[in-house]
Design a protein around this motif. Structure first.
Motif, short mmCIF file in Angstrom:
data_model
loop_
_atom_site.label_atom_id
_atom_site.label_comp_id
_atom_site.label_asym_id
_atom_site.label_seq_id
_atom_site.Cartn_x
_atom_site.Cartn_y
_atom_site.Cartn_z
N HIS A 50 13.07 46.94 29.90
CA HIS A 50 12.03 47.87 30.34
C HIS A 50 12.36 49.31 29.94
O HIS A 50 11.47 50.16 29.97
CB HIS A 50 11.84 47.81 31.86
N PHE A 51 13.61 49.58 29.62
CA PHE A 51 14.05 50.93 29.25
C PHE A 51 13.83 51.15 27.76
O PHE A 51 14.12 50.28 26.95
CB PHE A 51 15.53 51.12 29.58
N GLY A 112 9.06 54.09 43.16
CA GLY A 112 8.18 54.97 42.38
C GLY A 112 8.63 55.09 40.94
O GLY A 112 7.82 55.01 40.01
N TRP A 113 9.94 55.28 40.74
CA TRP A 113 10.47 55.38 39.37
C TRP A 113 10.31 54.06 38.64
O TRP A 113 9.97 54.04 37.46
CB TRP A 113 11.93 55.82 39.38
N MET A 114 10.55 52.95 39.32
CA MET A 114 10.37 51.65 38.70
C MET A 114 8.91 51.47 38.29
O MET A 114 8.62 50.94 37.21
CB MET A 114 10.79 50.52 39.64
N GLY A 115 7.98 51.91 39.12
CA GLY A 115 6.56 51.83 38.80
C GLY A 115 6.22 52.60 37.54
O GLY A 115 5.45 52.13 36.69
N ILE A 116 6.80 53.78 37.39
CA ILE A 116 6.56 54.58 36.19
C ILE A 116 7.07 53.84 34.96
O ILE A 116 6.39 53.76 33.94
CB ILE A 116 7.23 55.97 36.31
N ILE A 117 8.27 53.29 35.05
CA ILE A 117 8.84 52.57 33.92
C ILE A 117 8.00 51.33 33.59
O ILE A 117 7.69 51.09 32.42
CB ILE A 117 10.31 52.18 34.21
N HIS A 118 7.59 50.59 34.60
CA HIS A 118 6.73 49.42 34.35
C HIS A 118 5.40 49.81 33.73
O HIS A 118 4.91 49.13 32.83
CB HIS A 118 6.47 48.66 35.64
N ASP A 119 4.81 50.91 34.22
CA ASP A 119 3.51 51.37 33.70
C ASP A 119 3.59 51.74 32.22
O ASP A 119 2.61 51.60 31.49
CB ASP A 119 2.98 52.57 34.48
N ARG A 120 4.75 52.21 31.80
CA ARG A 120 4.89 52.68 30.41
C ARG A 120 5.54 51.62 29.51
O ARG A 120 5.78 51.87 28.36
CB ARG A 120 5.74 53.95 30.39
N TYR A 121 5.83 50.44 30.06
CA TYR A 121 6.51 49.40 29.29
C TYR A 121 5.55 48.73 28.33
O TYR A 121 4.46 48.42 28.57
CB TYR A 121 7.14 48.36 30.24
#
Length: 121
Positions: A50-51, A112-121
């Protein structure tokens, strides 16, 4: 005074980056601050793939590996586990992890940070 057309600039300013380096670094900072909490909240939901940032991807992957064998990663352990995978010295890796930790030393908003990363994956 004549008005200038800023529509093109407005579009550029409002376009999202393809990933959020800040969110990725925040996850690494949280992992260094509270490994157990970070692992319990994110393991299985957030994967190294995801990163997008190569340093963060490697740091998160090595973090998961260390926790899974019973270690509680700090900057020294995580840096040592990253040696040989990046073209940085141990000191440079520790310095970069230190900057991340100093900038994002909290696990307060992991979801919240995980959500941002998932949204941009």
């Amino acid at each position: 005074m004549a008005k200038t057309n800023t529509r093109g600039a407005d579009k550029v300013l409002h376009q999202a980056e393809p990933f959020s380096l800040q969110a990725e670094r925040a996850i690494i900072g949280a992992a260094l601050e509270d490994a157990e909490l970070t692992h319990s909240q994110l393991a299985g939901s957030l994967l190294p793939d995801h990163f997008h940032d190569p340093f963060c991807k490697l740091a998160y992957s090595r973090f998961l590996d260390l926790v899974e064998v019973g270690n509680s990663p700090d900057i020294v352990l995580l840096a040592a586990s990253m040696e040989g995978y990046v073209s940085l010295s141990s000191e440079q890796i520790q310095e970069e992890l230190g900057v991340i930790y100093d900038t994002f030393p909290s696990s307060s908003n992991l979801s919240g940070w995980m959500g941002i990363i998932h949204d941009r994956y």
